[in-house]
Design an enzyme around this catalytic site. Structure first.
Site, PDB file in Angstrom:
ATOM      1  N   HIS A   1      -4.134   2.914  -4.987  1.00 40.89           N
ATOM      2  CA  HIS A   1      -4.151   1.456  -4.894  1.00 40.89           C
ATOM      3  C   HIS A   1      -3.914   0.941  -6.409  1.00 40.89           C
ATOM      4  CE1 HIS A   1      -4.920   0.384  -0.883  1.00 40.89           C
ATOM      5  NE2 HIS A   1      -5.727  -0.556  -1.022  1.00 40.89           N
TER       6      HIS A   1
ATOM      7  N   TYR B   1      -8.329 -11.445  -7.861  1.00 43.74           N
ATOM      8  CA  TYR B   1      -7.066 -11.760  -8.690  1.00 43.74           C
ATOM      9  C   TYR B   1      -7.171 -13.030  -9.679  1.00 43.74           C
ATOM     10  CZ  TYR B   1      -5.832  -7.510  -6.349  1.00 43.74           C
ATOM     11  OH  TYR B   1      -5.601  -6.238  -5.710  1.00 43.74           O
TER      12      TYR B   1
ATOM     13  N   ARG C   1      -0.740  -1.306  -6.439  1.00 45.23           N
ATOM     14  CA  ARG C   1      -1.200  -2.580  -5.757  1.00 45.23           C
ATOM     15  C   ARG C   1      -1.817  -3.677  -6.706  1.00 45.23           C
ATOM     16  NH1 ARG C   1      -0.985  -4.429  -0.489  1.00 45.23           N
ATOM     17  NH2 ARG C   1      -3.055  -5.671   0.227  1.00 45.23           N
TER      18      ARG C   1
ATOM     19  N   ARG D   1       0.870  -1.214  -0.190  1.00 44.75           N
ATOM     20  CA  ARG D   1      -0.028  -0.070   0.047  1.00 44.75           C
ATOM     21  C   ARG D   1       0.925   1.077   0.048  1.00 44.75           C
ATOM     22  NH1 ARG D   1      -2.100  -3.711   3.514  1.00 44.75           N
ATOM     23  NH2 ARG D   1      -3.886  -4.552   3.255  1.00 44.75           N
TER      24      ARG D   1
ATOM     25  N   LYS E   1      -1.775  -2.385   7.586  1.00 44.00           N
ATOM     26  CA  LYS E   1      -3.220  -2.488   7.914  1.00 44.00           C
ATOM     27  C   LYS E   1      -3.897  -3.754   8.514  1.00 44.00           C
ATOM     28  CE  LYS E   1      -7.756  -2.033   5.253  1.00 44.00           C
ATOM     29  NZ  LYS E   1      -8.337  -2.029   4.032  1.00 44.00           N
TER      30      LYS E   1
END
Length: 340
Positions: free
Chosen positions: A273, A308, A276, A198, A221
């Site tokens: 993002h 993904y 990422r 991130r 996170k």
């Protein structure tokens, strides 16, 4: 009325030693009725659990304050979360917390949606508010269940995750070079693209966390440290950058500006993002393992990483080889229709 004889000669007890605790029972004899009455009065005195507690009249803002004191102070994003909770309480009229109902909340949610608030935002807010009640219940601060337990989050259409092609990557990094005054933006973006981290994780890196061909991310996170390998050239370039320019500074706005200047059209909320998502997408398209990707991205659940999976070269290819149509080649032949 405490003890009274009924028409059939029996004795009825109807006693309320304290407000809210009433006992009723019928006996054959007056003596039994008197003993029952005396027992009820004695137990209310001797056993505190027989005495009903006064109703919790605290309002929602006060309860949020107690939640912050008892639990919220340990959260990393407590200031933002508390602001959101306090705003919700005020917009709902700061109701008595124990009297908050699912209908009251869903009416408030409908108004928020009508004003343009996204479904994801209102789902997050519901989660915050439910957490307040659940935590305080677990800690014994309140004696009632979460009044919003029956409210379900909105079902949302899964968003498409945008990733950059090779040409788009080159277009973006040229824009960073041309339009960003701080040298940190290019380096932080490079780390995000190389490791899938991130933006905040890359921006918080320090020289001692880049060593032995690995980058160590802390204060993540998910609250877990993770180490991601990088090639030696990037390892050396990062250390050279620290020596020449010092520690990274906040350059998120600079990156957003570069994205705008690049001409790339990205979905709302995916600017920082996108690097990422690009790493994860290219990793899977190049034959990467989904479990490895989960560890690299730091996802606690594989469900997040599965977004993904469809990009893998062989994803669901068994549909072709194992489906029932595989042995019937005539389905693919041109069909003619005799109209005579």
């Amino acid at each position: 009325m405490a003890i009274q004889q009924t028409d059939d000669g029996r004795w009825k007890v109807d006693v309320e030693p304290i407000k809210g605790k009433r006992f009723r029972k019928t006996f054959k004899t007056k003596g039994e009725a008197q003993r029952f009455e005396a027992t009820c009065r004695a137990k209310v005195i001797d056993k505190p659990d027989w005495t009903p507690k006064p109703r919790d009249r605290r309002r929602l803002l006060e309860l949020i304050g107690r939640w912050r004191l008892l639990h919220g102070h340990a959260l990393s994003d407590i200031h933002r979360t508390e602001l959101v909770l306090n705003r919700m309480a005020r917009e709902m009229g700061n109701p008595v917390a124990s009297q908050l109902t699912g209908a009251t909340y869903t009416a408030y949610r409908a108004a928020r949606l009508a004003s343009g608030t996204s479904g994801k935002t209102v789902n997050n807010q519901l989660g915050y508010l439910c957490s307040v009640f659940n935590v305080l219940r677990q800690l014994g601060e309140i004696d009632y269940e979460n009044p919003l337990a029956s409210v379900k989050p909105l079902k949302l259409q899964e968003r498409e995750l945008t990733y950059l092609s090779d040409a788009h990557i080159d277009q973006l990094f040229r824009a960073i070079q041309d339009h960003c005054r701080t040298p940190h933006t290019y380096m932080v973006a490079t780390i995000c693209l190389a490791t899938g981290c991130r933006w905040g994780e890359a921006q918080a890196l320090r020289p001692e966390r880049v060593r032995d061909g690995h980058v160590l991310f802390v204060n993540t996170k998910g609250k877990r440290r993770r180490s991601v390998p990088i090639d030696q050239a990037l390892h050396d370039r990062i250390h050279q950058h620290f020596q020449e320019h010092g520690l990274f500074t906040n350059c998120r706005d600079s990156f957003d500006y570069a994205v705008n200047m690049s001409g790339l059209k990205l979905p709302a909320g995916q600017k920082s993002h996108v690097l990422r998502h690009t790493f994860a997408s290219h990793f899977m398209m190049n034959g990467g393992n989904i479990l490895t990707l989960q560890k690299v991205l730091g996802h606690a659940s594989l469900n997040m990483t599965m977004r993904y999976a469809h990009l893998a070269p062989d994803y669901l290819k068994d549909v072709i080889t194992l489906g029932p149509i595989r042995g019937f080649r005539h389905f693919y032949a041109a069909q003619t229709c005799d109209r005579t």
